[in-house]
Design an enzyme around this catalytic site. Structure first.
Site, mmCIF file in Angstrom:
data_model
loop_
_atom_site.group_PDB
_atom_site.id
_atom_site.type_symbol
_atom_site.label_atom_id
_atom_site.label_comp_id
_atom_site.label_asym_id
_atom_site.label_seq_id
_atom_site.Cartn_x
_atom_site.Cartn_y
_atom_site.Cartn_z
ATOM 1 N N LEU A 298 -9.438 -12.121 -50.357
ATOM 2 C CA LEU A 298 -9.722 -12.994 -51.501
ATOM 3 C C LEU A 298 -10.907 -13.921 -51.245
ATOM 4 O O LEU A 298 -11.614 -14.314 -52.156
ATOM 5 C CB LEU A 298 -8.488 -13.859 -51.821
ATOM 6 C CG LEU A 298 -7.244 -13.123 -52.315
ATOM 7 C CD1 LEU A 298 -6.087 -14.100 -52.463
ATOM 8 C CD2 LEU A 298 -7.511 -12.420 -53.635
ATOM 9 N N GLY A 299 -11.110 -14.294 -50.033
ATOM 10 C CA GLY A 299 -12.196 -15.209 -49.714
ATOM 11 C C GLY A 299 -12.235 -15.491 -48.230
ATOM 12 O O GLY A 299 -11.362 -15.072 -47.460
ATOM 13 N N LYS B 175 -3.476 -17.331 -45.769
ATOM 14 C CA LYS B 175 -4.638 -17.884 -45.076
ATOM 15 C C LYS B 175 -4.438 -17.657 -43.577
ATOM 16 O O LYS B 175 -3.539 -18.231 -42.951
ATOM 17 C CB LYS B 175 -4.778 -19.373 -45.359
ATOM 18 C CG LYS B 175 -5.975 -20.012 -44.630
ATOM 19 C CD LYS B 175 -5.907 -21.529 -44.618
ATOM 20 C CE LYS B 175 -6.286 -22.121 -45.944
ATOM 21 N NZ LYS B 175 -6.429 -23.595 -45.852
ATOM 22 N N VAL C 88 -8.724 -15.354 -46.298
ATOM 23 C CA VAL C 88 -7.550 -15.400 -47.162
ATOM 24 C C VAL C 88 -7.337 -14.015 -47.760
ATOM 25 O O VAL C 88 -8.270 -13.410 -48.301
ATOM 26 C CB VAL C 88 -7.715 -16.444 -48.289
ATOM 27 C CG1 VAL C 88 -6.491 -16.436 -49.190
ATOM 28 C CG2 VAL C 88 -7.929 -17.825 -47.706
ATOM 29 N N GLY D 7 -13.693 -18.675 -45.320
ATOM 30 C CA GLY D 7 -14.290 -19.982 -45.079
ATOM 31 C C GLY D 7 -14.319 -20.292 -43.605
ATOM 32 O O GLY D 7 -14.152 -19.405 -42.759
ATOM 33 N N ASP E 37 -12.113 -33.221 -48.329
ATOM 34 C CA ASP E 37 -12.917 -31.991 -48.438
ATOM 35 C C ASP E 37 -12.798 -31.391 -49.832
ATOM 36 O O ASP E 37 -12.671 -30.177 -49.986
ATOM 37 C CB ASP E 37 -12.488 -30.985 -47.373
ATOM 38 C CG ASP E 37 -13.539 -29.886 -47.155
ATOM 39 O OD1 ASP E 37 -14.715 -30.127 -47.503
ATOM 40 O OD2 ASP E 37 -13.198 -28.806 -46.660
ATOM 41 N N PHE F 88 -12.173 -21.736 -41.887
ATOM 42 C CA PHE F 88 -10.863 -21.553 -41.263
ATOM 43 C C PHE F 88 -10.582 -20.098 -40.915
ATOM 44 O O PHE F 88 -9.804 -19.796 -40.025
ATOM 45 C CB PHE F 88 -9.767 -22.039 -42.222
ATOM 46 C CG PHE F 88 -9.867 -21.398 -43.575
ATOM 47 C CD1 PHE F 88 -9.348 -20.144 -43.827
ATOM 48 C CD2 PHE F 88 -10.518 -22.062 -44.606
ATOM 49 C CE1 PHE F 88 -9.467 -19.565 -45.075
ATOM 50 C CE2 PHE F 88 -10.635 -21.478 -45.852
ATOM 51 C CZ PHE F 88 -10.115 -20.221 -46.091
#
Length: 852
Positions: free
Chosen positions: A540-541, A562, A548, A543, A659, A545
C-alpha cells in the site's frame, strides 16, 4: 422718538454682533472639535488641559493626567480605550502642575514645551538645529516624535527629519520597537527610571539599561549600585534568565556595534506587541505585563529579580547562590568562607577565598614549579559579571587560552558568543535548576586530589550497590520471563493471544508506565498468509518506518500491516511509542490500531484498512484530485481538525503528534480522514504545555520554526503542521513543490506573496473556483495563514481554529508573516499588521460566514 430710534439702532448692532460671532464660531467649531482627535501639534494648534490627542489608530493618547491619590497634573502618554489608566511616558516628571492651566505647544524656537498658567516653560524637548517649522506627532507605537515640517496625511509616517522622540527619552516603560541602549563614546543612554511610588512619577531609586561593554547585558541599579543583571546576550537569549528559552517565544533583538561601543535592545512580542510592556517599578523589579482582553486587565508574565539569589553579588566574590539550597550561599569547590563567623550569621558579602594558591601564582612569587592548574566544571550556571571575550574556535582552545593566562580564573564557552573568560574575583554567580551554561573555574592541581579521594570512596560504594542491584534485577527478570512464557503458552492454547505492553518495555520520556495495557497480538504466520507472504502486489505504501501491506484475515476482515524495516531510521522506540499512544485513543478521525506482532526481530502494527489510502495519493495526483470537490476537501479539513482537537484537549492523554502531513492522513471508502502514524507522538502531563528535545524528528516543510530550530514543541507545533496541510488542500500543491521556480521557494512563501499583493485567488486549485464557495475557501486560507505564523504564541489553538472554520468567530485576526519563507517577501502594509484594529494586509478580512 430719538430714544426709540437709538434703541432700534442698538438692537441692530447687537444683532450684527451676534450674527458675526455665530458665523465665526461656525467656522472655528470644526477646528475646536477636531483638536481632541488630532495626532499633530503645530505652531497654530496646541493642547490645553483637559484636551488630548490620539494616535492615528486610537491606540495611544497624549494629554494631562493625575496619578492615583494625587491632584498634581502631568503631561503623559497612556493606552487609549482601556478600563484602567496605564501611563507609559511622562514629560514633566520633576515639575508637576498644581492646577489645570497647563498647555502643550510648539514654542517659537521649534521645541515642544509644556507651559503652566503663567506661561512659564516647565518642560521642553530642548532639541537644537531646528531649521524650519516643526510639529509633534503621536504614533501608534506610543512614540511622540518632534519632526521637521508638518505631516499632512495624519498617519504614522514622519514627514521630515526627526528632531527628538520620546522613545530615546523613556520614563519607566519599555514598549515594543523602542530601542533601549547605551553609547559609550557619547554617553547617550536610554535609561528606564522607576517612579518614586504609584502616586509620584518623579524619578525614583531604581533604573535599568543595556550595558554594551564586552558582552551586552541588561542591568538594574539601586541608585548607583548594581542590583540585578540579565547575564550576557548570546544573540538569542540572556544567559542569566533561565526561563528565557528561545527567540521564537520571546522576540528580543539586540543590535550591537563593538567599534563604537553601542548596543540597542528591542522586542516585538508574538501575541500582540502593542499590548505588552516592561516596567521598571518603584520596588526595583523589571516587570513584563501582558493585556488580557478576556478579563480586561493586565497580568504579570515575567519579572526579575524574584529571589535573594537574583540580587547582584549576594554571595560575595567566588560565592555561588542557589535559591533551592539552605543556606542559599555556598563556596565553590576549592574555596572556603572568608569569614566563617559572618558566613554563619547569614552575611555572605565577604565571599570566599581560595584554599590553595594557584600554581602560576606560586611560580611567579616563589619560583616553585608544580603541576599545572586544572578546571572544575560547574553545570547550569549564571556566569559571573565582568566577562572578557577572546577569539577561540572551540571550548578546547578557550581552555588553553585561559590556562596560559595566569590572571584567568574561569572560562565558559557558548556557541553563539564564543570564549568568555574572567580575571580576578568571580562576582554574582548563581546555580540554576535549568538553563545557564557550563562554567569552568580554575583550581590548583592539589584540589583535584582532594576531590578524587572523595570520589573514589563514593564510587566504590555506588559500584558495589549497583552490582548487587544488577544481580537481583536479572534474577527477577529470569523468573518473570519463565512466568510470562507459561502465561503465553496457556493463552495460545485457549486461542486468546495477547501482549502485555509493560512486558515489551513501554517507555515514555523515560518513565515506566505503571498501568498494564492489553493489546491483541497477531501471529507472524497469520499475517504472512493474510498478505500473501508480504507480496509486493499487496503493498500500500512505504515510508521511513518500512512498508505497509494490505491483508485479509481468515474471517474476511481487511487490515493494513505496517512492517518495521530492520534498516528503518524509526526504530524500536517509535514502534513502542506508537503502540502505547494509539492503543489509548478512540476517535473516528484517528486510525484504529487492531493489534501488533513481535516475533524475533520482526515488529509489525496492524491497523484497520483504509480503502482510499493516504490523502497525498489523491490530493497531489493531477487526475485523482478532481475527485475531491470543495465539499469533500472541507470535510477532510474539519475531520483532521477534530482529530487534532481530540489529541490536544479531549482525550484522556494530551498528545502532540509531531508528524502531521498529507501522507499521515488516511481516507476510508467514504473519504473520511483519519490521522495515523503516532511513532513520533509525545504524551504531555496534565499541566504541561511545552517540551524540549535534542532529537528533532518529523518532516521538514511541516515542522514549526521553534521545533525545527530549537527542539521545542507544543500543541502549537501541530497547529503549524495543520496550517501547512490546510493550505495544501486548498491549493492542491505540496509545500515543497516550488524548488524549481524562481521565487518563492515553498508554498508558504507563494501564499504570503499572493496574500500581500491581494491576488490570493491565484493560489486556489482551479477545480475549486466557484463563486458560491469563495468566501468559505478564503476563510480556510486566512485560518491557514494564522496557523503557520512564525511565532508559536501568534498561532491559534485547535479549539479556536475549529471555531473559525465553523464561523463561530466571524472576524479573524490579521495574519503575520509565516515562518520559513524568503524574508524578502514583504508588503508595504506589513507594519499595519501591528495595529490593534482587526483587518488583513490586503483588505480582504473574512467577516461574512455562511451557514453550512
Amino acid at each position: 422718538m430719538d430714544g426709540t430710534m437709538g434703541f432700534a439702532k442698538f438692537n441692530s448692532c447687537c444683532g450684527c454682533f451676534v450674527s458675526s460671532f455665530l458665523l465665526v464660531l461656525w467656522f472655528c467649531l470644526p477646528s475646536i472639535l477636531c483638536l481632541s482627535n488630532s495626532n499633530i501639534i503645530t505652531s497654530t494648534q496646541n493642547i490645553t488641559d483637559p484636551e488630548t490627542m490620539v494616535s492615528p489608530n486610537s491606540i495611544f493618547k497624549l494629554g494631562f493626567f493625575s496619578p492615583e491619590n494625587s491632584t498634581n497634573r502631568y503631561v503623559g502618554i497612556w493606552y487609549n480605550n482601556m478600563s484602567e489608566l496605564t501611563v507609559v511616558w511622562v514629560a514633566n516628571r520633576e515639575k508637576p502642575l498644581t492646577d489645570s492651566s497647563g498647555t502643550v505647544m510648539i514654542a517659537n524656537n521649534g521645541n515642544l514645551v509644556v507651559l503652566d498658567g503663567q506661561k512659564t516653560v516647565i518642560w521642553s524637548t530642548s532639541a537644537s538645529n531646528i531649521s524650519q517649522n516643526s510639529s509633534a506627532q503621536l504614533l501608534d507605537s506610543g512614540n511622540l516624535v518632534l519632526q521637521q515640517g508638518i505631516s499632512n496625511d495624519g498617519n504614522n509616517t514622519v514627514s521630515g527629519g526627526i528632531l527628538w522622540q520620546s522613545f530615546l527619552h523613556p520614563s519607566d516603560t519599555f514598549l515594543p520597537n523602542m530601542k533601549l541602549g547605551t553609547n559609550v563614546k557619547t554617553g547617550e543612554k536610554q535609561l528606564l527610571t522607576a517612579w518614586k511610588d504609584q502616586s509620584n512619577p518623579s524619578i525614583g531609586t531604581f533604573s535599568a539599561a543595556v550595558v554594551p561593554l564586552n558582552i551586552p547585558q541588561v542591568f538594574i541599579w539601586n541608585g548607583s549600585s548594581p542590583y540585578w543583571r540579565s547575564g550576557p546576550w548570546n544573540n538569542r537569549i540572556f544567559l542569566g534568565v533561565p526561563d528565557m528559552q528561545s527567540v521564537y517565544l520571546d522576540g528580543f533583538n539586540l543590535d550591537s556595534d563593538s567599534k563604537v561601543g553601542r548596543a540597542y535592545l528591542s522586542f516585538s512580542f508574538v501575541s500582540d506587541p502593542l499590548f505588552a510592556r516592561f516596567v521598571m517599578d518603584p520596588e526595583g523589579k523589571l516587570v513584563e505585563y501582558r493585556w488580557d482582553e478576556e478579563n480586561n486587565n493586565w497580568f504579570i508574565k515575567w519579572s526579575a529579580p524574584n529571589t535573594e539569589c537574583d540580587i547582584y553579588g549576594n554571595c560575595g566574590p567566588f560565592g555561588s547562590c542557589n535559591a533551592l539550597d539552605s543556606p542559599i550561599c555556598s563556596c565553590s569547590e576549592g574555596f572556603t568562607p572568608k569569614s566563617t563567623e559572618e558566613w554563619g550569621k547569614g552575611n555572605w558579602s565577604g565571599g570566599c577565598v581560595r584554599r590553595t594558591q594557584l600554581q602560576c601564582e606560586r611560580s611567579n612569587s616563589t619560583g616553585e614549579v608544580g603541576k599545572a592548574d586544572g578546571f572544575l566544571k560547574v553545570n547550569m550556571m549564571k556566569v559571573p559579571d565582568f566577562a572578557d571575550w577572546s577569539a577561540a574556535a572551540d571550548i578546547k582552545q578557550c581552555e588553553e587560552q585561559c590556562l596560559s593566562n595566569c590572571s584567568c580564573t574561569a572560562y565558559a564557552f557558548d556557541i553563539n558568543i564564543g570564549c568568555m573568560y574572567w580575571s580576578g574575583s568571580l562576582i554574582d554567580m548563581q546555580k540554576f535548576s535549568s538553563g545557564g551554561v557550563d562554567l569552568y573555574i580554575r583550581l590548583a592541581y592539589s584540589e583535584f586530589g582532594r576531590k578524587d579521594s572523595k570520589v573514589i570512596i563514593i564510587t566504590t560504594v555506588v559500584i558495589g550497590t549497583a552490582i548487587i542491584g544488577v544481580i537481583t534485577y536479572f534474577s527477577w527478570m529470569w523468573t518473570a520471563k519463565l512466568r510470562g512464557r507459561k502465561k503465553m503458552k496457556k493463552n495460545m492454547d485457549l486461542g486468546e493471544v495477547s501482549t502485555d505492553l509493560s512486558d515489551v518495555g513501554m517507555l515514555e520520556d523515560g518513565i515506566m508506565t505503571s498501568k498494564r495495557r492489553e493489546l491483541p497480538a497477531f501471529e507472524l504466520e497469520d499475517l504472512a498468509k493474510a498478505t500473501n507472504y508480504f507480496d509486493t502486489a499487496n503493498k500500500l505504501g512505504e515510508g521511513g518506518f518500512g512498508i505497509v501491506y494490505k491483508g485479509t484475515l481468515l474471517d474476511g476482515q481487511e487490515i493494513a500491516v505496517k512492517k518495521l524495516s530492520k534498516s528503518s531510521g524509526q526504530g524500536v522506540e517509535e514502534f513502542k511509542n506508537e503502540v502505547m499512544v494509539i492503543s489509548q485513543l478512540q476517535h473516528r478521525n484517528l486510525v484504529r490500531l487492531l493489534g501488533c506482532c513481535i516475533h524475533g526481530e520482526e515488529k509489525m502494527l496492524i491497523y484497520e484498512y483504509m480503502a482510499n489510502k493516504s490523502l497525498d495519493a489523491i490530493l497531489f495526483d493531477p487526475t485523482k484530485r478532481t475527485l475531491l470537490d470543495w465539499k469533500k476537501r472541507f470535510h477532510i479539513i474539519e475531520g483532521i481538525g477534530r482529530g487534532l482537537l481530540y489529541l490536544h484537549r479531549d482525550s484522556r492523554l494530551k498528545i502532540i503528534h509531531r508528524d502531521l502531513k498529507a501522507s499521515n492522513v488516511l481516507l476510508d471508502e467514504e473519504l473520511n480522514p483519519k490521522i495515523s502514524d503516532f511513532g513520533m507522538a509525545r504524551i504531555f502531563g496534565g499541566s504541561q504545555d511545552e517540551a524540549n528535545t535534542k532529537r528533532v524528528v518529523g518532516t521538514y516543510g511541516y515542522m514549526s520554526p521553534e521545533y525545527a530550530m530549537e527542539g521545542r514543541f507544543s500543541e502549537k507545533s501541530d497547529v503549524f503542521s495543520f496550517g501547512i496541510l490546510l493550505l495544501e488542500i486548498v491549493s492542491g500543491r505540496k509545500n515543497n513543490s516550488f524548488f524549481q521556480e524562481e521565487a518563492p521557494s515553498n508554498l508558504l512563501g507563494h501564499v504570503w506573496k499572493l496574500w500581500s499583493e491581494g491576488t490570493i485567488l491565484e493560489m486556489i486549485d482551479p477545480a475549486l473556483l466557484e463563486p458560491s464557495i469563495q468566501v468559505e475557501v478564503m476563510t480556510c486560507i486566512h485560518v491557514g495563514l494564522l496557523c503557520v505564523q512564525e511565532f508559536a504564541k501568534d498561532r491559534p489553538t485547535m479549539s479556536s481554529v475549529m471555531s473559525m472554520l465553523s464561523c463561530e468567530i466571524a472576524t479573524l485576526p490579521t495574519p503575520k508573516q509565516p515562518g520559513f519563507i524568503q524574508r524578502q517577501i514583504t508588503s508595504d502594509t506589513e507594519s499595519s499588521s501591528r495595529n490593534h484594529n482587526i483587518f488583513s494586509v490586503n483588505d480582504v478580512s473574512i467577516t461574512i460566514c455562511q451557514a453550512r
